[in-house]
Design an enzyme around this catalytic site. Structure first.
Site, PDB file in Angstrom:
ATOM      1  N   SER A  61     -43.276  10.966 -57.844  1.00  0.00           N
ATOM      2  CA  SER A  61     -42.814  11.806 -58.969  1.00  0.00           C
ATOM      3  C   SER A  61     -41.317  12.271 -58.910  1.00  0.00           C
ATOM      4  O   SER A  61     -40.896  13.029 -60.002  1.00  0.00           O
ATOM      5  CB  SER A  61     -43.604  13.216 -58.842  1.00  0.00           C
ATOM      6  OG  SER A  61     -44.842  12.774 -59.387  1.00  0.00           O
ATOM      7  N   LYS A  64     -39.621  11.403 -61.883  1.00  0.00           N
ATOM      8  CA  LYS A  64     -39.304  12.176 -63.021  1.00  0.00           C
ATOM      9  C   LYS A  64     -38.109  12.808 -63.237  1.00  0.00           C
ATOM     10  O   LYS A  64     -37.496  13.114 -64.297  1.00  0.00           O
ATOM     11  CB  LYS A  64     -40.566  13.424 -62.832  1.00  0.00           C
ATOM     12  CG  LYS A  64     -41.907  13.317 -62.950  1.00  0.00           C
ATOM     13  CD  LYS A  64     -42.754  14.527 -63.206  1.00  0.00           C
ATOM     14  CE  LYS A  64     -44.181  14.101 -63.262  1.00  0.00           C
ATOM     15  NZ  LYS A  64     -44.921  12.984 -62.126  1.00  0.00           N
ATOM     16  N   SER A 114     -45.235  18.636 -62.182  1.00  0.00           N
ATOM     17  CA  SER A 114     -45.624  17.353 -62.041  1.00  0.00           C
ATOM     18  C   SER A 114     -46.724  16.516 -62.756  1.00  0.00           C
ATOM     19  O   SER A 114     -47.487  15.937 -62.288  1.00  0.00           O
ATOM     20  CB  SER A 114     -45.404  16.817 -60.375  1.00  0.00           C
ATOM     21  OG  SER A 114     -44.902  15.804 -60.109  1.00  0.00           O
TER      22      SER A 114
END
Length: 262
Positions: A61, A64, A114
């Protein structure tokens, strides 16, 4: 992020966290962890386990960060607007966090909590040539997005080291990318996770399985305080999701404290 149990995420934007002493020990030399820090004012690097800091891993993540930049710059998403997960493509799972189950999720909350299936929904709206163009400009890791369209950052083709994470964040902060000014401004607000009178913490976590019984946990970001601006990237090994998600941030903060950053 498979094999998860039902967990509830708590908001990260709290002034108390930065001022609270860590109770877990810092990452130590020889352990299965690393911290890479670059301090802008002194123009110096610091490392714990430098060889690991140069080893590339799947970003999970932490991807991101560049993904949000791309989504904002292409106007696929807009700050403050609410979005829904494509439940036809990504049906709700028992292990989904409560924050993912909302009917309307803003980009800021999607980043903070997330929200993987929402980011996958958004990523499906981007073509691979467009993503490749941005990642080439970012020089993000190995820039390999040959894996599945909606999960090439989840133990798949794209890899990045802690040193490369720091270098990417340094270029982001200096606005070295071919992004619109509005993109930088919008992302700055999304990236900010904690703030006190003297310190700002911009950060993103990342976690997932890389082999049976082995998980990788990430914590990357920027600390701004009286000593200037510090870019950091931390990663560690763990046996399961629960272990890494409950320790990664605190161990990273203890390590930053040990290194004189926090």
């Amino acid at each position: 992020m498979p094999l998860l149990t039902a967990l509830t995420l708590t908001p990260l934007l709290t002034a108390s966290v930065l001022s609270t002493s860590a109770t877990l020990p810092a990452c130590q030399t020889g352990q299965a962890c690393t911290m890479a820090v670059y301090s802008e004012r002194t123009q110096q690097w610091q490392f714990i386990n430098q060889s690991r800091a140069q080893q590339a891993y799947t970003p999970f993540s932490t991807y991101k960060v560049p993904n949000t930049l791309i989504l904002l710059d292409t106007q696929t998403i807009k700050p403050g607007q609410g979005y829904q997960i494509d439940l036809n493509t990504y049906p709700a799972k028992k292990w989904w966090f409560d924050a993912w189950r909302k009917e309307s999720i803003t980009p800021q909350d999607a980043f903070k909590y997330s929200a993987l299936p929402l980011y996958q929904t958004w990523t499906n709206l981007l073509s691979k040539p467009v993503m490749q163009q941005y990642l080439d400009d970012f020089n993000y890791g190995n820039r390999d997005i040959s894996g599945p369209h909606d999960k090439f950052w989840l133990n798949s083709s794209i890899k990045i080291s802690a040193v490369e994470q720091v270098t990417f964040l340094r270029r982001l902060q200096t606005q070295a990318f071919k992004l619109k000014p509005a993109t930088y401004q919008a992302f700055d607000k999304i990236f900010l996770q904690e703030q006190t009178a003297n310190t700002k913490l911009y950060a993103k976590t990342g976690t997932g399985p890389v082999a049976k019984g082995k998980y990788i946990g990430w914590y990357v970001g920027i600390v701004e305080n009286n000593q200037g601006r510090h870019y950091f990237a931390f990663n560690m090994d763990a046996k399961n999701f629960k272990e890494v998600v409950s320790t990664r941030v605190e161990i990273a903060k203890a390590t930053l404290t040990k290194m004189g950053v926090l």
